[in-house]
Scaffold this motif. Structure first.
Motif, PDB file in Angstrom:
ATOM      1  N   ARG A 173      30.066 -27.974  11.836  1.00 57.22           N
ATOM      2  CA  ARG A 173      28.916 -27.502  11.069  1.00 57.22           C
ATOM      3  C   ARG A 173      28.337 -28.614  10.201  1.00 57.22           C
ATOM      4  O   ARG A 173      27.115 -28.737  10.045  1.00 57.22           O
ATOM      5  N   TRP A 176      26.359 -30.859  12.424  1.00 53.54           N
ATOM      6  CA  TRP A 176      25.090 -30.210  12.782  1.00 53.54           C
ATOM      7  C   TRP A 176      24.076 -30.369  11.648  1.00 53.54           C
ATOM      8  O   TRP A 176      22.904 -30.642  11.893  1.00 53.54           O
ATOM      9  N   ARG A 180      20.448 -32.237  11.839  1.00 53.07           N
ATOM     10  CA  ARG A 180      19.187 -31.583  11.455  1.00 53.07           C
ATOM     11  C   ARG A 180      18.456 -32.385  10.375  1.00 53.07           C
ATOM     12  O   ARG A 180      17.222 -32.482  10.384  1.00 53.07           O
ATOM     13  N   ASP A 197      27.011 -23.775  22.949  1.00 53.39           N
ATOM     14  CA  ASP A 197      26.514 -23.172  21.708  1.00 53.39           C
ATOM     15  C   ASP A 197      25.898 -24.233  20.810  1.00 53.39           C
ATOM     16  O   ASP A 197      24.984 -23.953  20.028  1.00 53.39           O
ATOM     17  N   GLU A 198      26.378 -25.469  20.922  1.00 58.26           N
ATOM     18  CA  GLU A 198      25.815 -26.567  20.138  1.00 58.26           C
ATOM     19  C   GLU A 198      24.380 -26.863  20.570  1.00 58.26           C
ATOM     20  O   GLU A 198      23.485 -27.014  19.732  1.00 58.26           O
ATOM     21  N   ASP A 200      22.488 -24.742  22.051  1.00 58.54           N
ATOM     22  CA  ASP A 200      21.743 -23.535  21.697  1.00 58.54           C
ATOM     23  C   ASP A 200      21.306 -23.584  20.236  1.00 58.54           C
ATOM     24  O   ASP A 200      20.183 -23.221  19.880  1.00 58.54           O
ATOM     25  N   GLN A 201      22.202 -24.044  19.357  1.00 64.09           N
ATOM     26  CA  GLN A 201      21.923 -24.090  17.927  1.00 64.09           C
ATOM     27  C   GLN A 201      20.957 -25.216  17.552  1.00 64.09           C
ATOM     28  O   GLN A 201      20.117 -25.048  16.669  1.00 64.09           O
TER      29      GLN A 201
END
Length: 313
Positions: A173, A176, A180, A197-198, A200-201
Protein backbone atom coordinates in the motif's frame (compact mmCIF):
# COMPACT_ATOMS: atom_id res chain seq x y z
CA UNK A 1 7.11 16.06 -24.24
CA UNK A 2 3.76 15.78 -26.00
CA UNK A 3 0.66 14.11 -24.55
CA UNK A 4 2.11 10.80 -25.72
CA UNK A 5 4.93 9.54 -23.52
CA UNK A 6 5.51 6.25 -25.34
CA UNK A 7 4.45 5.51 -28.93
CA UNK A 8 5.02 2.03 -30.35
CA UNK A 9 3.98 0.91 -33.81
CA UNK A 10 4.55 -2.52 -35.36
CA UNK A 11 7.23 -3.52 -32.85
CA UNK A 12 8.85 -6.81 -33.80
CA UNK A 13 11.57 -8.84 -32.10
CA UNK A 14 12.80 -12.38 -32.64
CA UNK A 15 15.61 -14.49 -31.25
CA UNK A 16 16.75 -16.77 -34.06
CA UNK A 17 13.57 -18.56 -35.21
CA UNK A 18 11.50 -17.64 -32.14
CA UNK A 19 9.27 -14.60 -32.62
CA UNK A 20 8.93 -12.83 -29.26
CA UNK A 21 7.05 -9.70 -30.36
CA UNK A 22 4.93 -9.78 -33.50
CA UNK A 23 3.74 -6.31 -34.44
CA UNK A 24 3.02 -4.56 -31.12
CA UNK A 25 1.23 -1.19 -31.04
CA UNK A 26 1.12 0.89 -27.84
CA UNK A 27 0.18 4.46 -27.00
CA UNK A 28 0.99 5.51 -23.43
CA UNK A 29 -0.27 8.92 -22.43
CA UNK A 30 1.94 11.22 -20.40
CA UNK A 31 1.20 11.44 -16.69
CA UNK A 32 -0.62 8.11 -16.52
CA UNK A 33 0.00 4.58 -15.28
CA UNK A 34 0.11 1.97 -18.03
CA UNK A 35 0.26 -1.69 -17.05
CA UNK A 36 1.47 -4.50 -19.30
CA UNK A 37 0.24 -7.95 -18.27
CA UNK A 38 0.99 -11.36 -19.69
CA UNK A 39 1.84 -14.97 -18.82
CA UNK A 40 5.33 -16.43 -18.80
CA UNK A 41 7.06 -15.95 -22.14
CA UNK A 42 4.51 -13.42 -23.40
CA UNK A 43 7.20 -10.86 -24.29
CA UNK A 44 6.75 -8.28 -21.55
CA UNK A 45 10.36 -8.09 -20.48
CA UNK A 46 11.51 -7.90 -24.09
CA UNK A 47 9.08 -5.01 -24.62
CA UNK A 48 10.45 -3.13 -21.62
CA UNK A 49 14.04 -3.81 -22.71
CA UNK A 50 13.35 -2.36 -26.16
CA UNK A 51 11.54 0.70 -24.77
CA UNK A 52 14.39 1.37 -22.32
CA UNK A 53 17.08 1.03 -25.06
CA UNK A 54 18.52 -2.17 -23.56
CA UNK A 55 17.56 -4.28 -26.59
CA UNK A 56 17.32 -3.35 -30.26
CA UNK A 57 14.09 -4.10 -32.09
CA UNK A 58 14.02 -5.97 -35.39
CA UNK A 59 11.29 -3.79 -36.82
CA UNK A 60 8.70 -1.16 -36.10
CA UNK A 61 8.81 2.33 -34.67
CA UNK A 62 9.40 3.16 -31.00
CA UNK A 63 9.45 6.66 -29.57
CA UNK A 64 9.91 7.36 -25.87
CA UNK A 65 9.59 10.92 -24.54
CA UNK A 66 9.44 12.05 -28.15
CA UNK A 67 12.77 10.43 -29.08
CA UNK A 68 13.45 7.46 -31.33
CA UNK A 69 14.96 4.68 -29.22
CA UNK A 70 17.29 3.59 -32.00
CA UNK A 71 18.57 6.87 -33.42
CA UNK A 72 18.40 8.97 -30.23
CA UNK A 73 18.97 6.45 -27.44
CA UNK A 74 20.97 8.89 -25.34
CA UNK A 75 18.06 11.33 -25.16
CA UNK A 76 15.70 8.49 -24.25
CA UNK A 77 17.96 7.35 -21.41
CA UNK A 78 18.13 10.87 -20.01
CA UNK A 79 14.33 10.95 -19.78
CA UNK A 80 13.66 7.55 -18.23
CA UNK A 81 14.29 5.56 -15.08
CA UNK A 82 14.18 1.78 -14.72
CA UNK A 83 13.44 -0.07 -11.49
CA UNK A 84 13.88 -3.81 -11.91
CA UNK A 85 12.14 -6.70 -10.22
CA UNK A 86 14.89 -7.02 -7.62
CA UNK A 87 16.12 -4.02 -5.66
CA UNK A 88 19.45 -2.93 -7.15
CA UNK A 89 20.94 -1.52 -3.96
CA UNK A 90 24.45 -2.05 -2.64
CA UNK A 91 23.95 -3.77 0.71
CA UNK A 92 27.40 -2.73 1.97
CA UNK A 93 26.50 0.93 1.61
CA UNK A 94 24.06 2.90 3.72
CA UNK A 95 20.85 4.22 2.22
CA UNK A 96 22.37 7.69 2.03
CA UNK A 97 25.51 6.35 0.37
CA UNK A 98 23.47 4.44 -2.20
CA UNK A 99 21.69 7.64 -3.16
CA UNK A 100 24.91 9.64 -3.20
CA UNK A 101 26.45 7.04 -5.50
CA UNK A 102 23.60 7.55 -7.98
CA UNK A 103 24.10 11.32 -7.74
CA UNK A 104 27.80 10.93 -8.48
CA UNK A 105 27.02 8.76 -11.50
CA UNK A 106 24.40 11.17 -12.81
CA UNK A 107 25.93 14.31 -14.27
CA UNK A 108 22.64 16.18 -14.22
CA UNK A 109 22.33 15.75 -10.47
CA UNK A 110 25.83 16.65 -9.31
CA UNK A 111 25.11 20.36 -8.92
CA UNK A 112 22.66 19.89 -6.03
CA UNK A 113 23.53 16.37 -4.98
CA UNK A 114 23.31 16.77 -1.20
CA UNK A 115 19.97 18.50 -1.47
CA UNK A 116 18.65 15.78 -3.83
CA UNK A 117 19.73 13.03 -1.43
CA UNK A 118 18.14 14.73 1.57
CA UNK A 119 14.93 15.38 -0.35
CA UNK A 120 14.62 11.77 -1.49
CA UNK A 121 15.36 10.35 1.95
CA UNK A 122 12.58 12.49 3.37
CA UNK A 123 10.15 11.75 0.56
CA UNK A 124 10.54 8.00 0.99
CA UNK A 125 10.54 8.11 4.80
CA UNK A 126 14.10 6.83 5.03
CA UNK A 127 15.67 9.62 7.11
CA UNK A 128 16.00 7.53 10.29
CA UNK A 129 17.55 4.62 8.37
CA UNK A 130 19.72 6.81 6.13
CA UNK A 131 23.02 5.92 7.83
CA UNK A 132 22.26 2.24 8.31
CA UNK A 133 23.61 -0.38 5.87
CA UNK A 134 21.05 -1.38 3.24
CA UNK A 135 21.59 -4.99 4.35
CA UNK A 136 19.59 -4.16 7.48
CA UNK A 137 16.59 -2.82 5.52
CA UNK A 138 13.30 -4.66 5.22
CA UNK A 139 12.01 -5.65 1.79
CA UNK A 140 9.73 -2.64 1.68
CA UNK A 141 12.53 -0.26 2.64
CA UNK A 142 14.80 -1.70 -0.05
CA UNK A 143 12.12 -1.24 -2.70
CA UNK A 144 11.62 2.36 -1.57
CA UNK A 145 15.37 3.00 -1.65
CA UNK A 146 15.62 1.42 -5.10
CA UNK A 147 12.86 3.66 -6.45
CA UNK A 148 14.42 6.69 -4.75
CA UNK A 149 17.69 5.89 -6.53
CA UNK A 150 15.82 5.78 -9.83
CA UNK A 151 14.46 9.27 -9.17
CA UNK A 152 17.88 10.89 -8.75
CA UNK A 153 17.91 11.98 -12.38
CA UNK A 154 14.30 13.28 -12.26
CA UNK A 155 13.04 10.92 -14.99
CA UNK A 156 9.68 11.77 -16.55
CA UNK A 157 9.02 8.16 -17.51
CA UNK A 158 9.67 5.25 -15.14
CA UNK A 159 9.58 1.56 -15.96
CA UNK A 160 8.58 -0.45 -12.89
CA UNK A 161 9.05 -4.21 -13.11
CA UNK A 162 6.99 -5.93 -10.40
CA UNK A 163 7.65 -3.23 -7.80
CA UNK A 164 5.80 -4.93 -4.91
CA UNK A 165 6.81 -8.57 -5.35
CA UNK A 166 7.46 -10.12 -1.94
CA UNK A 167 6.20 -7.14 0.04
CA UNK A 168 3.72 -7.41 2.91
CA UNK A 169 0.28 -5.78 2.43
CA UNK A 170 1.23 -2.61 4.32
CA UNK A 171 4.41 -2.12 2.29
CA UNK A 172 2.48 -2.73 -0.93
CA UNK A 173 0.00 0.00 0.00
CA UNK A 174 2.87 2.37 0.77
CA UNK A 175 4.43 1.67 -2.63
CA UNK A 176 1.08 2.24 -4.33
CA UNK A 177 0.80 5.61 -2.60
CA UNK A 178 4.30 6.57 -3.76
CA UNK A 179 3.46 5.56 -7.34
CA UNK A 180 0.28 7.63 -7.29
CA UNK A 181 2.20 10.63 -5.94
CA UNK A 182 4.71 10.33 -8.77
CA UNK A 183 1.93 10.37 -11.34
CA UNK A 184 0.34 13.36 -9.61
CA UNK A 185 3.66 15.14 -10.20
CA UNK A 186 3.38 14.38 -13.93
CA UNK A 187 5.56 11.26 -14.12
CA UNK A 188 4.51 8.47 -16.49
CA UNK A 189 4.65 4.92 -15.10
CA UNK A 190 5.02 1.82 -17.28
CA UNK A 191 4.19 -1.01 -14.90
CA UNK A 192 4.55 -4.77 -15.14
CA UNK A 193 3.17 -6.74 -12.22
CA UNK A 194 2.27 -10.27 -11.18
CA UNK A 195 -0.59 -8.95 -9.06
CA UNK A 196 -3.68 -8.30 -11.13
CA UNK A 197 -5.31 -6.42 -8.26
CA UNK A 198 -2.34 -4.05 -8.42
CA UNK A 199 -2.99 -3.28 -12.08
CA UNK A 200 -6.70 -2.95 -11.25
CA UNK A 201 -5.97 -0.44 -8.47
CA UNK A 202 -3.27 1.62 -10.20
CA UNK A 203 -3.44 1.48 -13.97
CA UNK A 204 -5.24 4.02 -16.12
CA UNK A 205 -4.90 1.62 -19.04
CA UNK A 206 -3.96 -2.04 -19.28
CA UNK A 207 -2.62 -4.11 -22.16
CA UNK A 208 -2.59 -7.91 -22.17
CA UNK A 209 0.25 -9.52 -24.09
CA UNK A 210 0.21 -13.20 -25.05
CA UNK A 211 2.66 -15.09 -27.27
CA UNK A 212 4.00 -11.86 -28.71
CA UNK A 213 0.59 -10.43 -29.58
CA UNK A 214 -1.50 -7.82 -27.83
CA UNK A 215 -4.81 -9.55 -27.21
CA UNK A 216 -6.56 -6.64 -25.48
CA UNK A 217 -6.10 -3.02 -24.43
CA UNK A 218 -8.28 -0.67 -22.43
CA UNK A 219 -9.21 0.48 -18.98
CA UNK A 220 -9.83 -2.14 -16.32
CA UNK A 221 -13.59 -1.59 -16.63
CA UNK A 222 -13.49 -1.92 -20.42
CA UNK A 223 -11.58 -5.20 -20.23
CA UNK A 224 -13.98 -6.62 -17.66
CA UNK A 225 -16.97 -5.79 -19.85
CA UNK A 226 -15.51 -7.96 -22.62
CA UNK A 227 -15.84 -11.07 -20.48
CA UNK A 228 -19.17 -12.87 -19.92
CA UNK A 229 -20.11 -13.80 -16.38
CA UNK A 230 -21.68 -10.63 -15.03
CA UNK A 231 -24.62 -11.64 -12.86
CA UNK A 232 -26.89 -10.74 -9.98
CA UNK A 233 -26.87 -13.01 -6.94
CA UNK A 234 -30.10 -13.33 -4.99
CA UNK A 235 -30.39 -15.11 -1.66
CA UNK A 236 -33.78 -16.25 -0.38
CA UNK A 237 -35.09 -17.27 3.02
CA UNK A 238 -36.90 -20.44 1.95
CA UNK A 239 -36.57 -23.18 -0.73
CA UNK A 240 -40.04 -22.39 -2.09
CA UNK A 241 -39.01 -18.80 -2.85
CA UNK A 242 -35.84 -19.99 -4.56
CA UNK A 243 -37.81 -22.40 -6.74
CA UNK A 244 -40.33 -19.72 -7.69
CA UNK A 245 -37.59 -17.24 -8.59
CA UNK A 246 -35.79 -19.88 -10.67
CA UNK A 247 -38.94 -20.30 -12.76
CA UNK A 248 -39.16 -16.53 -13.19
CA UNK A 249 -35.69 -16.16 -14.71
CA UNK A 250 -34.86 -18.66 -17.47
CA UNK A 251 -31.13 -19.29 -17.69
CA UNK A 252 -30.56 -18.60 -14.01
CA UNK A 253 -28.59 -21.01 -11.82
CA UNK A 254 -29.97 -22.01 -8.41
CA UNK A 255 -27.96 -23.33 -5.45
CA UNK A 256 -30.27 -25.19 -3.10
CA UNK A 257 -27.70 -25.48 -0.32
CA UNK A 258 -27.13 -21.72 -0.02
CA UNK A 259 -30.62 -20.77 -1.22
CA UNK A 260 -29.06 -18.47 -3.82
CA UNK A 261 -29.91 -17.79 -7.44
CA UNK A 262 -27.41 -16.54 -10.01
CA UNK A 263 -29.17 -14.48 -12.68
CA UNK A 264 -27.18 -13.41 -15.78
CA UNK A 265 -27.35 -9.64 -16.22
CA UNK A 266 -25.51 -6.73 -17.81
CA UNK A 267 -25.96 -4.96 -14.41
CA UNK A 268 -27.23 -1.81 -16.11
CA UNK A 269 -29.82 0.12 -14.13
CA UNK A 270 -32.59 -0.79 -16.58
CA UNK A 271 -31.86 -4.52 -16.25
CA UNK A 272 -31.68 -4.29 -12.47
CA UNK A 273 -35.00 -2.45 -12.24
CA UNK A 274 -36.61 -5.04 -14.50
CA UNK A 275 -35.33 -7.87 -12.29
CA UNK A 276 -36.50 -6.24 -9.07
CA UNK A 277 -39.91 -5.39 -10.52
CA UNK A 278 -40.44 -8.99 -11.58
CA UNK A 279 -39.66 -10.16 -8.08
CA UNK A 280 -42.06 -7.61 -6.62
CA UNK A 281 -44.84 -8.46 -9.08
CA UNK A 282 -44.61 -12.08 -8.00
CA UNK A 283 -44.51 -11.26 -4.27
CA UNK A 284 -40.92 -12.48 -3.93
CA UNK A 285 -38.34 -10.80 -1.74
CA UNK A 286 -34.63 -11.62 -1.64
CA UNK A 287 -32.83 -11.53 1.69
CA UNK A 288 -29.63 -10.38 -0.04
CA UNK A 289 -28.97 -8.78 -3.41
CA UNK A 290 -25.45 -8.47 -4.83
CA UNK A 291 -24.02 -7.63 -8.24
CA UNK A 292 -20.98 -9.56 -9.47
CA UNK A 293 -18.75 -8.64 -12.39
CA UNK A 294 -15.67 -10.46 -13.75
CA UNK A 295 -12.37 -9.38 -12.22
CA UNK A 296 -9.02 -9.10 -13.97
CA UNK A 297 -8.25 -12.73 -13.11
CA UNK A 298 -11.27 -13.72 -15.21
CA UNK A 299 -10.16 -11.40 -17.99
CA UNK A 300 -6.61 -12.73 -17.93
CA UNK A 301 -7.73 -16.36 -18.05
CA UNK A 302 -10.28 -15.74 -20.80
CA UNK A 303 -7.86 -13.81 -23.00
CA UNK A 304 -4.74 -15.92 -22.58
CA UNK A 305 -5.99 -19.31 -21.48
CA UNK A 306 -3.45 -19.17 -18.65
CA UNK A 307 -3.54 -18.53 -14.93
CA UNK A 308 -2.28 -15.21 -13.57
CA UNK A 309 1.32 -16.36 -13.32
CA UNK A 310 3.46 -13.63 -14.76
CA UNK A 311 6.92 -14.03 -16.21
CA UNK A 312 9.65 -13.00 -13.81
CA UNK A 313 12.28 -12.20 -16.37
Amino acid sequence: MTNTAIAVSGLRKAYKDKVVLDGIDLDVRAGTIFSLLGPNGAGKTTTVNVLSTLTKADGGSVRVAGHDVETDAKAVRSAIGVTGQFAAVDELLTGQENLQLMVDLNRAATGNGKHAVARLLERFDLVEAAKKPASTYSGGMRRKLDLAMTLVGNPRIIFLDEPTTGLDPRSRRTMWSIIRDLVADGVTIFLTTQYLDEADQLADRIAVLDKGHLVAQGTSAELKRQIPGTHVRLQFAAPAELEAATRLFPGSTPDADSLTLRVPSDTGTKSLWTLLNRLNENSLSAEEFTVHTPDLDDVFLALTGHTTEVESR
